[in-house]
Write an enzyme that holds these catalytic residues in place. Structure first.
Site, mmCIF file in Angstrom:
data_model
loop_
_atom_site.group_PDB
_atom_site.id
_atom_site.type_symbol
_atom_site.label_atom_id
_atom_site.label_comp_id
_atom_site.label_asym_id
_atom_site.label_seq_id
_atom_site.Cartn_x
_atom_site.Cartn_y
_atom_site.Cartn_z
ATOM 1 N N ARG A 1 0.892 -1.183 0.000
ATOM 2 C CA ARG A 1 0.000 0.000 0.000
ATOM 3 C C ARG A 1 0.916 1.215 0.000
ATOM 4 O O ARG A 1 1.747 1.382 0.906
ATOM 5 C CB ARG A 1 -0.885 0.003 1.243
ATOM 6 C CG ARG A 1 -1.529 1.352 1.483
ATOM 7 C CD ARG A 1 -2.612 1.313 2.530
ATOM 8 N NE ARG A 1 -3.795 0.647 2.019
ATOM 9 C CZ ARG A 1 -4.996 0.695 2.612
ATOM 10 N NH1 ARG A 1 -5.156 1.351 3.741
ATOM 11 N NH2 ARG A 1 -6.031 0.072 2.076
ATOM 12 N N HIS B 1 -7.595 1.073 -6.152
ATOM 13 C CA HIS B 1 -7.723 0.146 -4.999
ATOM 14 C C HIS B 1 -8.426 -1.130 -5.480
ATOM 15 O O HIS B 1 -9.571 -1.402 -5.122
ATOM 16 C CB HIS B 1 -8.522 0.834 -3.889
ATOM 17 C CG HIS B 1 -8.451 0.148 -2.560
ATOM 18 N ND1 HIS B 1 -7.625 -0.927 -2.293
ATOM 19 C CD2 HIS B 1 -9.111 0.406 -1.391
ATOM 20 C CE1 HIS B 1 -7.778 -1.302 -1.034
ATOM 21 N NE2 HIS B 1 -8.674 -0.509 -0.465
ATOM 22 N N GLN C 1 -10.204 -3.946 -3.134
ATOM 23 C CA GLN C 1 -11.488 -3.524 -2.573
ATOM 24 C C GLN C 1 -12.633 -3.828 -3.534
ATOM 25 O O GLN C 1 -13.676 -4.349 -3.140
ATOM 26 C CB GLN C 1 -11.451 -2.016 -2.284
ATOM 27 C CG GLN C 1 -12.753 -1.488 -1.731
ATOM 28 C CD GLN C 1 -13.058 -2.051 -0.358
ATOM 29 O OE1 GLN C 1 -12.234 -1.957 0.551
ATOM 30 N NE2 GLN C 1 -14.236 -2.648 -0.179
ATOM 31 N N ASP D 1 -17.606 7.055 -0.598
ATOM 32 C CA ASP D 1 -16.288 6.906 0.050
ATOM 33 C C ASP D 1 -15.968 8.234 0.723
ATOM 34 O O ASP D 1 -16.630 9.256 0.466
ATOM 35 C CB ASP D 1 -15.222 6.523 -1.003
ATOM 36 C CG ASP D 1 -13.855 6.207 -0.380
ATOM 37 O OD1 ASP D 1 -13.783 5.988 0.852
ATOM 38 O OD2 ASP D 1 -12.850 6.185 -1.133
ATOM 39 N N CYS E 1 -16.318 1.392 1.192
ATOM 40 C CA CYS E 1 -15.153 0.536 1.464
ATOM 41 C C CYS E 1 -14.717 0.620 2.921
ATOM 42 O O CYS E 1 -14.022 -0.265 3.402
ATOM 43 C CB CYS E 1 -14.004 0.906 0.532
ATOM 44 S SG CYS E 1 -13.341 2.576 0.797
ATOM 45 N N ARG F 1 -13.225 -8.824 1.769
ATOM 46 C CA ARG F 1 -11.820 -8.518 1.464
ATOM 47 C C ARG F 1 -10.989 -9.780 1.685
ATOM 48 O O ARG F 1 -10.120 -10.128 0.886
ATOM 49 C CB ARG F 1 -11.299 -7.388 2.373
ATOM 50 C CG ARG F 1 -11.909 -6.028 2.121
ATOM 51 C CD ARG F 1 -11.498 -5.450 0.786
ATOM 52 N NE ARG F 1 -10.053 -5.339 0.643
ATOM 53 C CZ ARG F 1 -9.316 -4.321 1.090
ATOM 54 N NH1 ARG F 1 -9.894 -3.294 1.675
ATOM 55 N NH2 ARG F 1 -8.000 -4.287 0.907
HETATM 56 N N1 CP Z 1 -11.088 -0.350 2.784
HETATM 57 C C1 CP Z 1 -9.812 -0.365 3.169
HETATM 58 O O1 CP Z 1 -8.882 -0.548 2.376
HETATM 59 O O2 CP Z 1 -9.615 -0.177 4.508
HETATM 60 P P1 CP Z 1 -8.243 0.026 5.262
HETATM 61 O O3 CP Z 1 -7.714 1.391 4.915
HETATM 62 O O4 CP Z 1 -8.606 -0.091 6.718
HETATM 63 O O5 CP Z 1 -7.273 -1.045 4.839
HETATM 64 N N1 NVA Z 2 -10.179 6.751 -0.781
HETATM 65 C C1 NVA Z 2 -9.710 6.282 0.507
HETATM 66 C C2 NVA Z 2 -9.883 4.800 0.623
HETATM 67 C C3 NVA Z 2 -9.455 4.213 1.923
HETATM 68 C C4 NVA Z 2 -9.565 2.733 1.982
HETATM 69 C C5 NVA Z 2 -8.259 6.687 0.689
HETATM 70 O O1 NVA Z 2 -7.462 6.542 -0.233
HETATM 71 O O2 NVA Z 2 -7.932 7.171 1.775
#
Ligand code: CP
Ligand code: NVA
Length: 308
Positions: free
Chosen positions: A107, A134, A137, A225, A266, A294
């Site tokens: 990530r 992402h 997700q 989101d 998400c 997930r």
């Molecule tokens: N939805 C998601 O990716 O959550 P986290 O940021 O908690 O991993």
């Molecule tokens: N759009 C959000 C998703 C988190 C899972 C971010 O990137 O922070």
């Protein structure tokens, strides 16, 4: 060996087999998602590195549990504690890690970190979120939709709010799984033209509608989101909130969708901002199924990565 970098970079037949595999392994657990070894152990004697340059709850825990259920072991690494965060190149990091571990999930911020990692690693690399996409997700979201309502093909999905990284992967999925997507949000936060073009080329109807109530008409699924993502500056928060307020998902907006429309997010959510608690905790919401899925979707992704 396969990398899982993005939904639009993965063959539609492979995406379908990942979703089917995820559903099958989920069912084989007889409704008990929590840790205990699976019957089959495709990650036996395998080590998986989970690298985080941003915070995470779901991605971190679901990958960690998933690897263990498949008989493997994990190493959770924080980007800032690695030499990667102190000037070592991504290419060198990828080559070194490939000598120790069998798979890498990362990530990160800039997607070039992910793509360079994949270019130089000798082991599969999985996208656990970048500023731009992402995909894990949305694989969980497709699985969730289909569990509740059958095939997602031909359905209408409405994305309300910021055309961000999660929205981008939804648009990729529209093209690959054959559903339509309407984006409703302010023009400044439109999704990337390139991504919408790809989905349209694949035959999906991708529409921009500034009026949220109109956008949601006939929707099978409404998705929200956060209004401020991890890569957005905190100083932009007030401006973004002001722009995005008309796109809050609440009962009034949901009333314009089909009566059996689902709601997804998400998570993490900011209750009473992008979505009200009444919708999040209401009968149309499947947010915790998404979170559970997930785990199941990513197990199937990891298996596909190793099978090659
Ligand atoms: N939805 C998601 O990716 O959550 P986290 O940021 O908690 O991993
Ligand atoms: N759009 C959000 C998703 C988190 C899972 C971010 O990137 O922070």
């Amino acid at each position: 060996m396969n990398h899982f970098l993005d939904i639009h970079k993965t063959d539609p037949a492979d995406l379908r087999s990942i979703i089917d595999q995820a559903g099958a392994t989920k069912q084989a657990r007889f409704g008990r998602p929590k840790a205990a070894l699976d019957d089959e152990l495709p990650l036996k004697d395998r080590m998986v590195a989970l690298i985080f340059e941003k915070p995470s709850t779901r991605t971190r825990v679901s990958f960690d549990v998933g690897v263990r259920q498949m008989g493997g072991q994990t190493m959770v690494l924080s980007g800032k504690d690695m030499q990667l965060g102190h000037g070592e190149t991504i290419a060198d990091t990828a080559r070194v890690l490939s000598r120790y571990v069998d798979m890498i999930m990362i990530r990160t911020f800039d997607e070039t970190v992910l793509t360079e990692m994949a270019e130089y690693a000798d082991v599969p690399v999985i996208n656990g979120l970048t500023d731009r996409t992402h995909p894990c997700q949305i694989m969980a979201d497709v699985l969730t939709y289909e569990e509740h309502r059958g095939s997602i093909k031909g359905k209408k999905v409405v994305w309300a709010g910021d055309g961000n990284n999660v929205c981008a992967s939804f648009i990729h999925a529209a093209g690959q799984f054959g559903f339509d997507l309407t984006f409703t949000g302010p023009a400044q936060l439109d999704p990337e033209e390139e991504f919408m073009g790809l989905a349209r080329k694949a035959g999906s109807k991708i529409v921009i509608e500034r009026d949220a109530a109109k956008a949601v008409e006939g929707a099978d699924l409404v998705v929200a989101d956060t209004w401020v993502s991890m890569h957005d500056s905190q100083s932009s928060k007030e401006r973004r909130h002001n722009m995005l307020r008309p796109y809050q998902v609440n009962d009034e907006l949901m009333a314009h969708a089909k009566p059996d429309a689902l709601f997804m997010h998400c998570l993490p959510a900011h209750r009473e901002e992008e979505v009200t608690s009444a919708v999040m905790d209401g009968p149309q919401s499947v947010i915790f199924d998404e979170a559970e899925n997930r785990l199941h979707a990513q197990k199937a992704i990891m298996r596909w990565c190793l099978e090659g």
